[in-house]
Design an enzyme around this catalytic site. Structure first.
Site, PDB file in Angstrom:
ATOM      1  N   CYS A 148       0.837  -1.207   0.000  1.00 43.55           N
ATOM      2  CA  CYS A 148       0.000   0.000   0.000  1.00 43.55           C
ATOM      3  C   CYS A 148       0.873   1.257   0.000  1.00 43.55           C
ATOM      4  O   CYS A 148       1.514   1.573   1.005  1.00 43.55           O
ATOM      5  CB  CYS A 148      -0.925  -0.020   1.213  1.00 43.55           C
ATOM      6  SG  CYS A 148      -1.829   1.503   1.500  1.00 43.55           S
ATOM      7  N   CYS A 164      -0.079   3.971   2.506  1.00 43.67           N
ATOM      8  CA  CYS A 164       0.326   3.570   3.861  1.00 43.67           C
ATOM      9  C   CYS A 164       1.757   4.011   4.148  1.00 43.67           C
ATOM     10  O   CYS A 164       2.082   4.402   5.280  1.00 43.67           O
ATOM     11  CB  CYS A 164       0.215   2.054   4.023  1.00 43.67           C
ATOM     12  SG  CYS A 164      -1.455   1.391   3.864  1.00 43.67           S
TER      13      CYS A 164
END
Length: 321
Positions: A79, A82
């Site tokens: 991700c 993230c």
């Protein structure tokens, strides 16, 4: 444990109120016991960011949330957002110096937790306060927005739950935690909680009264007793009939009190308080005193520090004098 949402400014939730009082008591007990042992239960800055998995969730998140707000960062290696958000959260966890604990959960390795929280996409950030879970934001939010959210979180945690955070000492041993101590009434309070879970309201009421017989000011027992007695009163009520009678008999003390009990159990705090304050204004003598006493009992259920209680107390004083 299935997480549950808790609004920071929503209606009262009896379970959340109970958790708040328990958290306050436990937090104060932890601080007192640490001082008694000549320590502070301090942690290092490195202890403020932890990796959590499904096996350790109960211990590292739910139990710790009775001491400090736990912010959960759901992330994954693949991700990209993230990778932008996580370093910001980690830096802020250290900067906030123990006002919250950051728990990082890899969703690829902890699918069950992801499902329990109902996460549709990552990064997703939640908080757990006194065992109550609430969503904070999703996506790589701007740092200013994150700070505002965290400021609100720590304020609510301190004012409503008595959680002032962890003591941070750069020289403390890594992995340090506050001292846990069993209180003198834990057995009785646990018995009351088990009775509530089993639907034995009479047993719970007696257990709380046993504690109060020895310690009349015990906050958790007072709250628990008020809650259990409220639930016992509304057992067997026909809500439609109760509300019809209250609507048709505005001066009937018993009808208004029953409707107020239902209002509170349903989370309509202002309605419950307002109904009884209006009834105080309409009545006199023993009837007025009966309504006043019930209103004070409902204040105990919600908690004396709740702003709705503070406002209702002022309104009651105006109605009486």
């Amino acid at each position: 444990m299935q997480p549950r949402n808790m609004s920071m400014s929503g209606v009262v939730d009896l379970a959340a109120v109970k958790a708040a009082q328990e958290a306050k008591a436990k937090a104060e007990q932890t601080r007192t016991e640490a001082a008694r042992h000549g320590g502070t239960g301090a942690v290092t800055p490195a202890d403020l960011v932890i990796d959590v998995d499904e096996a350790g969730f109960e211990r590292d998140v739910l139990q710790r949330s009775a001491e400090v707000p736990v912010v959960i960062d759901f992330w994954a290696e693949w991700c990209q957002p993230c990778k932008q958000l996580s370093p910001v959260l980690e830096r802020l966890a250290v900067e906030y110096n123990g006002r919250f604990l950051l728990a990082k959960i890899d969703v690829d390795a902890n699918q069950m937790l992801m499902q329990q929280f109902g996460i549709q996409g990552i990064p997703a950030v939640f908080a757990v306060v006194a065992g109550q879970a609430l969503p904070l934001f999703q996506g790589a939010a701007p740092e200013q927005q994150i700070r505002q959210t965290l400021d609100q979180l720590v304020q609510v945690a301190e004012e409503r739950f008595g959680l002032t955070g962890l003591s941070v000492d750069p020289d403390a041993q890594p992995g340090g935690t506050a001292v846990e101590q069993t209180g003198p009434y834990d057995a009785a309070l646990n018995a009351a909680a088990q009775a509530l879970d089993a639907g034995d309201l009479g047993g719970a009421i007696q257990a709380y009264k046993n504690v109060l017989a020895d310690d009349p000011g015990h906050p958790e027992a007072k709250l628990g007793l008020a809650q259990a007695e409220l639930l016992q009163r509304v057992q067997g009520f026909d809500p439609q009939k109760v509300r019809q009678e209250a609507a048709g008999k505005p001066k009937d003390v018993d009808a208004q009190i029953a409707a107020a009990d239902l209002d509170l159990v349903g989370g309509h705090v202002e309605d419950a308080f307002g109904r009884l304050i209006e009834t105080v204004q309409r009545t006199a003598g023993d009837d007025r005193d009966t309504v006043r006493r019930r209103l004070l009992e409902l204040f105990e259920v919600v908690g004396p520090e709740d702003p709705r209680v503070v406002g209702a107390r002022r309104a009651l004083a105006r109605a009486l004098f």
